[in-house]
Design a protein around this motif. Structure first.
Motif, short mmCIF file in Angstrom:
data_model
loop_
_atom_site.label_atom_id
_atom_site.label_comp_id
_atom_site.label_asym_id
_atom_site.label_seq_id
_atom_site.Cartn_x
_atom_site.Cartn_y
_atom_site.Cartn_z
N SER A 58 -10.32 -9.66 2.18
CA SER A 58 -11.12 -8.78 1.31
C SER A 58 -11.80 -7.66 2.09
O SER A 58 -12.30 -6.72 1.51
N HIS A 59 -11.78 -7.75 3.42
CA HIS A 59 -12.39 -6.74 4.28
C HIS A 59 -11.36 -5.83 4.95
O HIS A 59 -11.65 -5.21 5.96
N LEU A 60 -10.17 -5.77 4.40
CA LEU A 60 -9.11 -4.95 5.00
C LEU A 60 -9.56 -3.51 5.20
O LEU A 60 -10.29 -2.95 4.41
N SER A 61 -9.03 -2.92 6.28
CA SER A 61 -9.29 -1.51 6.54
C SER A 61 -7.95 -0.78 6.68
O SER A 61 -6.89 -1.40 6.69
N GLU A 62 -8.01 0.51 6.80
CA GLU A 62 -6.80 1.33 6.89
C GLU A 62 -5.98 0.98 8.13
O GLU A 62 -4.76 0.95 8.09
N SER A 63 -6.64 0.71 9.23
CA SER A 63 -5.95 0.34 10.46
C SER A 63 -5.81 -1.18 10.51
O SER A 63 -6.73 -1.89 10.90
N LEU A 64 -4.64 -1.67 10.12
CA LEU A 64 -4.46 -3.12 10.04
C LEU A 64 -4.54 -3.80 11.39
O LEU A 64 -5.16 -4.86 11.51
N PHE A 76 -8.08 -4.14 12.32
CA PHE A 76 -8.66 -5.17 11.46
C PHE A 76 -8.26 -6.56 11.95
O PHE A 76 -9.09 -7.47 12.06
N TYR A 77 -6.99 -6.75 12.24
CA TYR A 77 -6.52 -8.05 12.73
C TYR A 77 -7.30 -8.47 13.97
O TYR A 77 -7.73 -9.62 14.10
N ARG A 78 -7.46 -7.54 14.91
CA ARG A 78 -8.12 -7.84 16.18
C ARG A 78 -9.59 -8.18 15.97
O ARG A 78 -10.10 -9.16 16.50
N ARG A 79 -10.29 -7.35 15.19
CA ARG A 79 -11.74 -7.51 15.02
C ARG A 79 -12.13 -8.66 14.10
O ARG A 79 -13.12 -9.33 14.34
N ARG A 99 0.82 -1.21 0.00
CA ARG A 99 0.00 0.00 0.00
C ARG A 99 0.85 1.26 0.00
O ARG A 99 2.00 1.26 0.42
N LEU A 100 0.22 2.31 -0.47
CA LEU A 100 0.81 3.64 -0.53
C LEU A 100 0.24 4.43 0.62
O LEU A 100 -0.98 4.50 0.80
N ARG A 101 1.10 5.03 1.44
CA ARG A 101 0.65 5.84 2.58
C ARG A 101 0.79 7.31 2.24
O ARG A 101 1.73 7.72 1.56
#
Length: 111
Positions: free
Chosen positions: A32-38, A41-44, A5-7
């Protein structure tokens, strides 16, 4: 799995990230449900808690996949390697970040 990804900061491109997540934690459908805050996302979505990380900072050549993006003016950039671990001290993620030192500084906060 590899996530590239590009930040951006204030809409200006500043860094390239290449994140490798151990396939034990996810499948393609979950990613496929990735979000900006990885880490959130990992936790949830993956029930993966990153509890510690080790960063090694230096300089490195910009990867070929990022050279065409409007991030760098040279082939060398600030560079961060990170090993992220679970509470069982297992490495779950490895990442590499190349950043433009004219546009950004590296700051690490893990709480």
């Amino acid at each position: 799995f590899c996530i590239q990804r590009l930040r951006r900061l204030s809409a200006q491109p500043v860094a390239l990230e290449e994140i490798w997540l151990d396939g034990v934690w996810a499948d393609e459908n979950a990613l496929s449900h990735l979000s900006e805050s990885l880490y959130l996302f990992y936790r949830r979505h993956l029930n993966l808690w990153i509890t510690s990380a080790e960063d090694r900072i230096g300089v490195a050549e910009v990867p070929a996949w990022g050279r065409s993006l409007d991030v760098f003016t040279s082939d060398v950039a600030g560079y961060v390697e990170r090993w992220s671990r679970t509470d069982a001290n297992e490495i779950a993620e490895y990442s590499r970040t190349w950043f433009n030192t004219d546009r950004a500084r590296y700051v690490s906060r893990m709480t």
